[in-house]
Structure formats: structure tokens, C-alpha cells
Design a protein around this motif. Structure first.
Motif, mmCIF file in Angstrom:
data_model
loop_
_atom_site.group_PDB
_atom_site.id
_atom_site.type_symbol
_atom_site.label_atom_id
_atom_site.label_comp_id
_atom_site.label_asym_id
_atom_site.label_seq_id
_atom_site.Cartn_x
_atom_site.Cartn_y
_atom_site.Cartn_z
ATOM 1 N N ASP A 74 -72.067 -34.894 -51.663
ATOM 2 C CA ASP A 74 -71.693 -33.812 -52.505
ATOM 3 C C ASP A 74 -73.027 -32.733 -52.543
ATOM 4 O O ASP A 74 -72.946 -31.533 -52.255
ATOM 5 C CB ASP A 74 -71.571 -34.243 -53.970
ATOM 6 C CG ASP A 74 -70.260 -35.001 -54.234
ATOM 7 O OD1 ASP A 74 -69.599 -35.373 -53.182
ATOM 8 O OD2 ASP A 74 -69.695 -35.282 -55.367
ATOM 9 N N THR A 77 -66.911 -40.405 -62.744
ATOM 10 C CA THR A 77 -67.222 -40.867 -61.235
ATOM 11 C C THR A 77 -68.358 -42.143 -61.132
ATOM 12 O O THR A 77 -67.971 -43.031 -60.266
ATOM 13 C CB THR A 77 -67.988 -39.648 -60.561
ATOM 14 O OG1 THR A 77 -67.280 -38.475 -60.671
ATOM 15 C CG2 THR A 77 -68.505 -39.950 -59.267
ATOM 16 N N LYS A 78 -69.116 -42.176 -62.173
ATOM 17 C CA LYS A 78 -69.860 -43.360 -62.123
ATOM 18 C C LYS A 78 -69.153 -44.708 -62.227
ATOM 19 O O LYS A 78 -69.575 -45.703 -61.125
ATOM 20 C CB LYS A 78 -70.811 -43.075 -63.400
ATOM 21 C CG LYS A 78 -72.190 -44.224 -63.280
ATOM 22 C CD LYS A 78 -72.944 -43.867 -64.390
ATOM 23 C CE LYS A 78 -74.318 -43.914 -64.384
ATOM 24 N NZ LYS A 78 -75.059 -43.377 -65.452
ATOM 25 N N GLU A 121 -78.310 -36.009 -59.093
ATOM 26 C CA GLU A 121 -76.808 -36.848 -58.808
ATOM 27 C C GLU A 121 -77.221 -38.129 -59.344
ATOM 28 O O GLU A 121 -75.935 -38.843 -59.676
ATOM 29 C CB GLU A 121 -76.551 -36.637 -57.497
ATOM 30 C CG GLU A 121 -75.980 -35.215 -56.926
ATOM 31 C CD GLU A 121 -74.502 -35.363 -57.584
ATOM 32 O OE1 GLU A 121 -73.897 -34.917 -58.712
ATOM 33 O OE2 GLU A 121 -73.532 -35.656 -56.533
ATOM 34 N N PRO A 169 -74.567 -42.342 -56.033
ATOM 35 C CA PRO A 169 -73.919 -41.367 -55.157
ATOM 36 C C PRO A 169 -74.378 -41.480 -53.798
ATOM 37 O O PRO A 169 -75.456 -42.027 -53.370
ATOM 38 C CB PRO A 169 -74.580 -40.099 -55.661
ATOM 39 C CG PRO A 169 -75.857 -40.493 -56.161
ATOM 40 C CD PRO A 169 -76.069 -41.896 -56.589
ATOM 41 N N HIS A 217 -74.605 -39.856 -61.619
ATOM 42 C CA HIS A 217 -73.440 -40.656 -60.965
ATOM 43 C C HIS A 217 -73.778 -42.274 -60.688
ATOM 44 O O HIS A 217 -72.971 -42.888 -60.342
ATOM 45 C CB HIS A 217 -73.082 -40.203 -59.578
ATOM 46 C CG HIS A 217 -72.233 -39.112 -59.623
ATOM 47 N ND1 HIS A 217 -71.768 -38.362 -58.399
ATOM 48 C CD2 HIS A 217 -71.559 -38.371 -60.563
ATOM 49 C CE1 HIS A 217 -70.858 -37.286 -58.704
ATOM 50 N NE2 HIS A 217 -70.786 -37.585 -60.120
#
Ligand code: ADP
Ligand code: PMV
Length: 908
Positions: free
Chosen positions: A671, A716-717, A660, A667, A664
Motif C-alpha cells: 500500500d 485490517t490488522k 503502516e 503489512p 496494521h
């Protein structure tokens, strides 16, 4: 600065004998603590409590005080009191325990030599190292628990200071202060013997009586007792040293502020009564842990090697103890599972604390030095407070049970807890995982299994707390019934390949030997991945392993990088398995429903299986012979639930988090945790000074949600990074929003856990919280016009539903709470309304299973796909249909049912 000379301090405030016939004994310690009168500084109004002279300056030129750095009446009172209860001639109060040591070590000159213990408080160690590097002072660290070790380093004229601590922290080893002081003085009479007495306080130990020249305490601990101030106190009897230290304190300006002096004076009045309670509970805790079979360090235990010496020099055992579990991960689980014991550094307060010194108070000592000094990485330190002893024991026992450190004894007539058998300390975590989970001897590698492994993991919906969870706020999230599936199929041609069916069916294969192995630092079995990604490996994968064409497919680039990174860093023992990994999802990709996390969990699970770092439980062996239809043993079917043991789930979760991070950036881990554990969780990430971890939330499964994909792509990043930038730019604004979101999560958890709340009240509370949380996300700048359109649609007067964005926002998905009494036609109308606006709604249920692994035991023969030649071509594999072929053919709608029908699924 007047060094507080408490003449006759030893018997103060015992009045003179009333008559030769009725003499009075000197007051005892608790009386001395509780009475703060200073006969040399009477209060002009007779106030019972010493006033706070909150002033920097004093008027006039002839008064006793002129400037608070040099002297202040509140501080004078405190210093008099400390001198009195320590039976000392002089006392000083400074801004922290480290400030006290700083004052003391300023008595040293370049060229001086210091002898110090090798199990010292991390901060002491840091200051000594600084002096070594910058102050020309030589420091000899010796194991002072053997008094004889000190002598070879004592040199008359050279040894200027000997720094001792007993008991040591956190191993609770005993140092014979009395003997060392006498030996040193004999050889080097000028050497100053300094004792850090923080672990004992003046109530339990008074090293000035045993030859110490200077004694200091971090008064932040027992002396103040409430963790509401920082302070250090220094006591001594020698006038020359007192004069020198008074000069230093005045010059440096680190004397304690008037307000903190007041607080410390107040706290110290209850020192004896607090210590009595804390010590007696500590003894009970130590006894319980020892009875359960842990190695416990507490000088009060009869078998403690230093008990005899300790009882000679001290009059109590203190309230700090430590113990080992044999496994760092297990210790972390225990620490995380306690509720009453707060995870915190420091000790001595009225509330009980738990910590792992190697990652907290002693983290400033590097790992190699910690190992050299015998500081076990799995050590847990307990600092006992004044809570009800029964509650403390219950909470600890429950945490040990929850973490898997103890279990209910099978043989006992009544319920009795016993320690779970653990491998030796040196045995790696994964070995421990294997042994605990699978009854595997853990000593030999299994032969390579040519099986196809199929795994699956759910996506998630964050109900409350996305983005804020990255910054330490609790998020409330649940698994959804949309899943990612991963399948590995063995190859026999030295190649590794990936196929991402959902990303334009991206396929690529690598010659395993041509991967950039020179850039890998393998994470050995049992080690954990460091917090940061290995940038050398990331760079090597990016520049030397990925095909140039992948630049046009950023989604595949991320997924392939994460997969290769884990494949390479997990490879160990010279084994580099050759196989294909295919991934397929029923989740929309990149829409905020955790497709990346479920992909990460599938990739991590298959890679851990293929690198033989985890394995799944074998079928239980019969305990008696079977007859006819009687299989010989009882197998309770849980529809696969709880078939994957917690240590395996934890190991997968750790590595899924690494994947992740690759996908991301930063993170929170919520999640992947939901994807591994399934159900609904309240998740708080570690590292924000509050209790981190996960708590399952019940009462979620019955709720219905509509998830609507806006189909607007987002990253998302970038969105997560954007919030961090906003926080750095406008900390006050963002922190207020974070506080608001924390309250929303807390409120939601309370509502869900309240059995007496009516269903109607629960739904309306959750709706209101959804709206409130969305407003905060708008303020954080992560909403999008498409999400506002979905919100507006669902809020229309015919629907009156509450909707918020879920996940990273900026597009992606919105979540709408569907009330129980919503008419089916109305719901269908909303769905078609959304569809006609080109949104994609999904009506899902939440709270289902987490990670699943298809049991390979049903596979009648190892499988080799036809495209890669097999040395052992045989009938069995040719007659079997490869899972992989159908896996790729099935439609998204058919996939779950087909996967389910393949055999027995094991779930977390
Ligand atoms: N089924 C899959 N196959 C391959 N990669 C996937 C899959 N699902 C997700 N990913 C990876 O995760 C990324 C999506 O992550 P993200 O933008 O956070 O979306 P989400 O909110 O769905 O988790 C994709 O770009 C891809 O790299
Ligand atoms: C935004 C965030 O809170 C949730 C993940 O969002 P998404 O599922 O990638 O959209 C990030 C995180 O917690 O890691």
C-alpha cells in the motif's frame, strides 16, 4: 567406514607406459574429472555411470558393506574420485560443508587452542563460537592475511589446529597458506593445518601440496556446481587423521547419502570446464566494475595486494568477487535491480548470484564484530556463473544505472558510463540522499524554515494478490485518484498538535517537552528503522502521551500513535520542531483503498521534512544571465512529475512503512509503495527467498474500475492476523491458495505487458482472473456477505461484470472492471442500483501520480498562524491567508482542485 585409500591416486587413471619409447604423460585435471573409473571397484555390469545404491543395509555378514552409514558403494566411488582429483590419499563425503568442519573440529579436545582467520565464512565463525562456549576450546581470531600475525599465538603443545581460508570470503583477501603452514609446523609440529578450499576447489588450489594436513570443501559450491545438493568433502594424506575422521563420521552418522553422492559425482565431472568459463567471466566483471570506479576485491586484478602470493599457491582466481559502493542503501538498490543475477547466499553454481554478505551469508556475525573485522555493510558479493558473459555484464550495468550508481558521462563523445559521485562511506544515507538529490553540501543544518508544508498521496486499489502479498506472493496494485492531504503549520509555543479532519475532526495538542522522551532511542540520520517496532516507545506513547479519551476513538488512536512515534524517533540533534499537522482525505477511511497508507505517506513526508532528513530540490539556478522574458535557463515542465528524486521517495517509503506497521501490525508494504510511487506496480515483499521489489506495470491507466464501498467497517490488522493463523493451522491448504494467487498475478502481468493481445482479450482475461482471485480470497475467509452482494449485483445478466474484494476484505471495498464498451446509461444504472442498496460506488481512474509536495518556494513569506505568538511579528505574515484555515473549510469535492491551485506541485 573405510577411509578411501586411493593408492597411487596421483597418477590414476593414467595407464602404465605402453612402451619405454612412447611413454604417456599423467592425465590432466579435466581428464581426471571426466573419468570416474575406479580400478579397485569395477562395476559388475560395466555401467558407464556409477549406480545409486539406494539401500540402507546390505545382506550377509562377510561383504564389504553392511550399513550405509558406515559405507556405501556409490559413496566409495565418489570418495575415490574426490581423492583422485585432489591428489589426496583419503577422501570423505559428508552431508554439508559445515558437517565437514564439524568432523574436523571433533579432533579437538577441551583445553586445545585454535588459530583462525578473522574474515571467515559466517557459519565457520558460528561453529567456532559454539566450541569456545561449549567445548572448552580457545579460539584466536587473527588477520591471517599477514602471515606474521599468526606466530605470536602459536604455542607448542597447546596449538592444536590452525584454520585457514584463502582467498577469504567475502573480502577476497589472500592468505599465504604455504608460509603459515611452514611457520606453524616449525614451532608446533603437532598442530593440524586445516584449509577451507571452497572458494577455489581442487581445480585452482591444492593446499595439501603446501603443507596443509586436512583440506575441506563445501561441495555444495563448485564441486557439485548446480545448487541441487548439499555436501562437504574432506581430503587428507595422513593415515592417522583419516582413521580418526572415519571413526567420527561413522559415529556421528553424517556421511553423504547415496543419491547425493551420485549427484555430486555427476556434477564434479564438469568442474574444470565450468570453472574455466566462470573465472574468465569473473575477470571481465571485475574489470568492468573497476573501470567504473568501484573498489573491487578480486585476486585476478593486477592491483590486488595479494596477487603475487595467490599466484604462487593457486592456479586460478575463482569466480567470486566483491565490491563496495559507499552507501548501503545504494547497494541494496543495485542488488534489487539485477534480473539475471539471482539474490542468494552460496556460490559456485552454474547460475550467477548476487548478495549483500552483511545481511545474508554473514548475518550470523553480529554487526559490531563485522565492523571490527572491517566487513563493509555496503559490500556486494558477486558469484559468477556460466551464462553468456555479455548478458551478465549488460544486466549488471543496467542495475547500476537503475540504482543510480552510475550515470552516462556528460563529456564523453559517445555514451560511456561513469560512477555517480558519492559521499565518503561514513556519510549517512540521508546525507547521501541530500547530496545526490539536491546538490546540498549536506554538511550544515539549514536554519529552521517557518513554512507551511502541504503534501498529498494517493490511495490504492489492489487488483490481484491482497493478503497473499503479506506471505511473499506478488501483488498487482495501482494508485487511485482519491488522495490524502497533509498540512503542517508552524507553531511558536513549544506544542505539537494533530487534527484529523476525517475522524470526527479529532484534535489534540501536546507540550513537546512533556512527551515521554526517556523512552526513545533515536534512529540516527542515516540509520534505518529496525524491522520490529520499538515496543518501549509504543508502550510509553500509549500510556503516557495519549489522552484517555482517545480510547473511544480507535481510528484516531492509531493515527496519533503512528504520528507521535515517527515524530519522536526521527527527532535528532536536540531539535524538536513545534507545529500542527492536519490530515484530510478524499478516500473512504478503512475501506480497503489504502487510506492508512496515504495517511502514513503524508505523515512520514512532513515529519522527514520538518526534521530536516529530506529536503526538496531547489529551483534550478540559471546557467547564464537572463534578458527580458528569457529566464536564462531552460526549465522543462513535466507537470511536476519526477521532481522528487528516487532517494527521497525511498526514504519516505521506508518511514511510511513504519507508520503502516503501527496501524496494521504486519503489512506487506504494497500500500505505502503504491502511494509513494503512484502508477501501477507488481510488488513482492522481501524475506521469502525469492526476488523481492517492485516493477512498474504499464497499460493500466487506460482501464476503468468501479470501486464500491460496502460501508461495512472492518479491521485490517485482525484480518491479516486471521490469515496468518489459518496458514499456521492449515499450511497445505493456504500454501496451495498462495500458489494459485501467485499464478494469477503472473498471468495478469503477462497479459498487461503483451502488446499483441487484443483489448478484448485483455479485458476478458482480467475479468476471469478477478473472479478466480476472489474465489481464493473467499477460501482464505476474508470475504463478507456485503461483498458477495456487490458481486452478485454486478454479475447480473444485464451487467455481466467481474468483481472482487480489494484490500483486507471483511467488508470495505469491492473492485469491478468496467469494459470499454459499457454503455454510459448502463453504468449509471449500476451505480444507482448500488446506491439504492446503500453501497457507495466511486468511478475512479487508476495509475496517477504518487507522493506530491507543494513547492514552498511560491510562499512569498514564512507563515506564522495567528493563534501562536511569534517573536518576529511582521506585516508579511499578517497579510497572508493561512493555508490551514481554508484546508479545513473546503468540501471533499473542492479539496483536490483547491490544493492543485495553491502552486507548483512536485511529484515522485
Ligand atoms: N485521513 C486520515 N486521517 C487520520 N487517520 C487516518 C486517515 N486515513 C487513514 N487513517 C488511519 O488509518 C486507519 C485505516 O486503516 P485501514 O483500516 O487499513 O484502512 P484502509 O484500507 O483505508 O487503509 C484509520 O483507522 C486511521 O487510523
Ligand atoms: C490485506 C493487505 O494485503 C492489503 C491492505 O489492505 P487494506 O488497504 O488495509 O484494506 C495487507 C497488506 O498487504 O499489508
Amino acid at each position: 567406514m573405510a577411509a578411501q585409500k586411493a593408492s597411487g591416486a596421483h597418477d590414476l587413471p593414467t595407464p602404465d607406459p605402453e612402451s619405454p619409447y612412447r611413454s604417456r604423460k599423467p592425465y590432466r585435471f579435466s581428464t581426471l574429472c571426466a573419468t570416474v573409473d575406479n580400478p579397485f571397484a569395477k562395476d559388475q555390469y560395466g555401467s558407464s555411470s556409477v549406480p545409486i545404491y539406494q539401500t540402507a543395509t546390505f545382506k550377509g555378514v562377510a561383504g564389504e558393506y553392511d550399513y550405509t552409514r558406515s559405507g556405501n558403494p556409490t559413496r566409495t566411488h565418489l570418495e575415490h574420485h574426490i581423492a583422485k582429483i585432489s591428489s589426496a590419499g583419503h577422501a570423505f563425503a559428508v552431508s554439508s560443508g559445515m558437517a565437514a568442519l564439524d568432523v574436523i573440529t571433533r579432533l579437538l579436545k577441551p583445553g586445545d587452542e585454535v588459530i583462525a582467520g578473522d574474515d571467515l565464512y559466517g557459519g565457520t565463525n558460528r561453529l567456532l563460537t559454539y566450541l569456545k562456549t561449549n567445548g572448552g576450546v580457545t579460539v584466536h581470531h587473527v588477520d591471517t592475511t599477514v602471515a606474521e600475525n599468526v606466530l605470536p599465538h602459536v604455542k607448542a603443545g597447546k596449538t592444536a589446529m590452525v584454520l585457514l581460508e584463502s582467498p577469504t570470503n567475502p573480502l577476497l583477501k589472500i592468505v599465504d597458506l604455504q608460509k603459515i603452514a611452514a611457520d606453524v609446523k616449525e614451532r608446533a609440529p603437532d598442530a593440524i593445518i586445516v584449509v577451507d578450499n571452497t572458494m577455489m576447489s581442487p581445480y585452482c588450489q591444492r593446499p595439501l601440496d603446501y603443507g596443509a594436513d586436512i583440506v575441506y570443501d563445501s561441495a555444495t559450491k563448485y564441486l557439485s556446481g548446480h545448487h541441487d545438493l548439499m555436501a562437504g568433502v574432506i581430503v587428507c594424506n595422513r593415515d592417522d587423521l583419516a582413521k580418526h575422521m572415519a571413526f567420527i563420521i561413522n559415529s556421528v552418522g553424517n556421511a553423504l547419502t547415496p543419491f547425493d553422492c551420485f549427484l555430486l559425482l555427476r556434477g564434479s565431472k564438469t568442474l574444470a570446464i565450468r570453472m574455466d568459463r566462470q573465472q574468465s567471466t569473473a575477470m571481465r566483471v571485475a574489470t568492468m566494475l573497476e573501470r567504473l570506479g568501484f573498489k573491487v576485491n578480486y585476486p585476478g586484478l593486477p592491483n590486488h595486494p595479494g596477487r603475487e602470493v595467490h599466484e604462487r599457491i593457486a592456479s586460478g582466481y575463482g569466480a567470486v568477487l566483491s565490491f563496495t559502493t559507499g552507501d548501503k542503501a545504494l547497494s541494496e538498490r543495485i542488488v534489487g535491480a539485477t534480473r539475471l543475477w539471482g539474490i542468494s547466499v552460496s556460490f559456485g553454481a552454474v547460475n550467477s548470484l548476487i548478495s549483500m554478505p552483511c545481511v545474508m551469508s554473514h548475518a550470523s556475525i553480529d554487526a559490531a564484530t563485522r565492523a571490527a573485522r572491517g566487513l563493509p555493510e555496503d559490500l556486494i558479493r558477486l558469484c559468477v556463473g556460466i551464462e553468456d558473459p555479455e548478458d551478465l555484464l549488460d544486466d549488471l550495468e543496467r542495475a547500476l544505472l537503475e540504482a543510480g550508481a552510475i550515470t552516462v558521462s556528460a563529456n564523453a563523445d559517445e555514451h560511456q558510463y561513469v560512477r555517480t559521485t558519492l559521499p565518503k562511506t561514513e556519510v549517512s544515507i540521508s546525507r547521501a540522499v541530500e547530496k545526490l538529490a539536491f546538490n546540498d553540501s549536506g554538511l550544515t543544518r539549514r536554519p529552521r524554515e517557518y513554512r507551511e508544508w502541504m503534501v498529498s498521496a494517493p490511495g490504492k486499489v489492489i487488483l490481484f494478490g491482497e493478503h497473499a502479498v503479506v506471505h511473499g506472493v506478488t501483488a498487482v496494485a495501482a494508485s487511485v485518484d482519491l488522495r490524502c492531504y497533509g498540512l503542517t503549520t508552524p507553531r511558536h509555543d513549544g506544542k505539537l498538535s494533530v487534527q484529523f479532519c476525517d475522524i470526527e475532526n479529532f484534535y489534540h495538542e501536546w507540550d513537546i517537552n512533556n512527551l515521554p522522551w526517556d523512552a526513545v532511542t533515536t534512529i540516527q540520520v542515516g540509520q534505518e528503522h529496525p524491522e520490529q517496532l520499538d515496543q518501549t516507545l509504543m508502550e510509553a506513547i500509549s500510556t503516557r502521551a495519549l489522552p484517555a479519551s482517545i480510547d473511544a476513538a480507535p481510528k484516531a488512536r492509531g493515527a496519533a500513535t503512528a504520528f507521535l512515534y515517527l515524530y519522536m524517533i526521527l527527532a535528532h540533534g536536540g531539535e524538536r520542531p513545534s507545529f500542527n499537522f492536519s490530515a484530510r482525505s478524499t478516500l473512504p477511511i478503512g475501506a480497503g483503498l489504502g487510506s492508512s497508507a496515504s495517511f502514513s505517506v503524508c505523515a512520514a513526508t512532513t515529519l522527514l521534512l520538518l526534521h530536516q532528513r529530506i529536503s526538496i530540490p531547489a529551483l534550478p539556478a540559471p546557467t547564464r544571465e537572463g534578458h527580458g522574458s528569457d529566464p536564462g535557463h531552460i526549465h522543462v515542465s513535466h507537470q511536476g512529475r519526477r521532481a522528487i528524486p528516487p532517494p527521497v521517495a525511498e526514504e519516505v517509503n521506508r518511514w511510511a512503512f513504519v507508520a503502516e506497521k503501527i496501524l496494521h501490525g504486519n503489512p506487506s508494504g504494497v500500500d505505502n509503495s503504491v502511494s509513494v510511487y503512484g502508477g501501477a506496480l507488481a510488488y513482492t515483499r522481501a524475506g521469502f527467498g525469492k526476488k523481492s521489489g517492485m516493477e512498474p506495470i504499464h497499460g493500466f491507466k487506460s482501464l476503468r474500475f468501479l470501486l464500491t464501498d460496502s460501508k461495512v467497517p472492518r479491521d485490517t490488522k485482525k484480518l491479516v492476523a486471521g490469515v496468518s493463523e489459518k496458514k499456521a493451522r492449515e499450511p497445505e491448504v493456504v500454501n496451495a491458495i498462495l500458489d494459485g494467487i501467485q499464478s494469477i498475478s503472473d498471468e495478469a502481468r503477462r497479459a498487461l505487458a503483451d502488446p499483441e493481445l487484443s483489448r478484448e482479450a485483455l479485458l476478458s482475461a482480467l475479468s476471469a482472473l478477478i473472479d478466480e482471485n476472489h474465489a481464493h480470497l473467499v477460501s482464505l475467509g476474508v470475504s463478507h456477505a456485503s461483498l458477495e452482494a456487490i458481486r452478485a449485483k454486478t454479475a447480473q445478466s444485464i451487467y455481466k461484470l467481474s468483481t472482487k474484494l480489494t484490500g483486507a476484505g471483511g467488508g470495505g471495498c469491492a473492485v469491478t472492471l468496467v469494459p470499454d464498451d459499457m454503455r454510459e446509461e448502463l453504468l449509471q444504472q449500476l451505480i444507482s442500483d448500488l446506491l439504492s442498496d446503500n453501497f457507495q460506488p466511486y468511478l475512479t481512474s487508476v495509475g496517477g501520480s504518487g507522493l506530491g509536495i507543494l513547492s514552498p518556494y511560491g510562499q512569498d513569506a514564512p507563515f506564522t498562524p495567528p493563534e501562536t505568538p511569534n517573536d518576529a511579528n511582521d506585516e508579511a505574515y499578517l497579510s497572508r491567508e493561512p493555508l490551514r484555515a481554508t484546508f479545513q473549510e473546503k468540501s471533499v469535492l473542492e479539496l483536490p482542485e483547491w490544493a492543485e491551485s495553491r502552486g507548483r506541485w512536485l511529484y515522485v
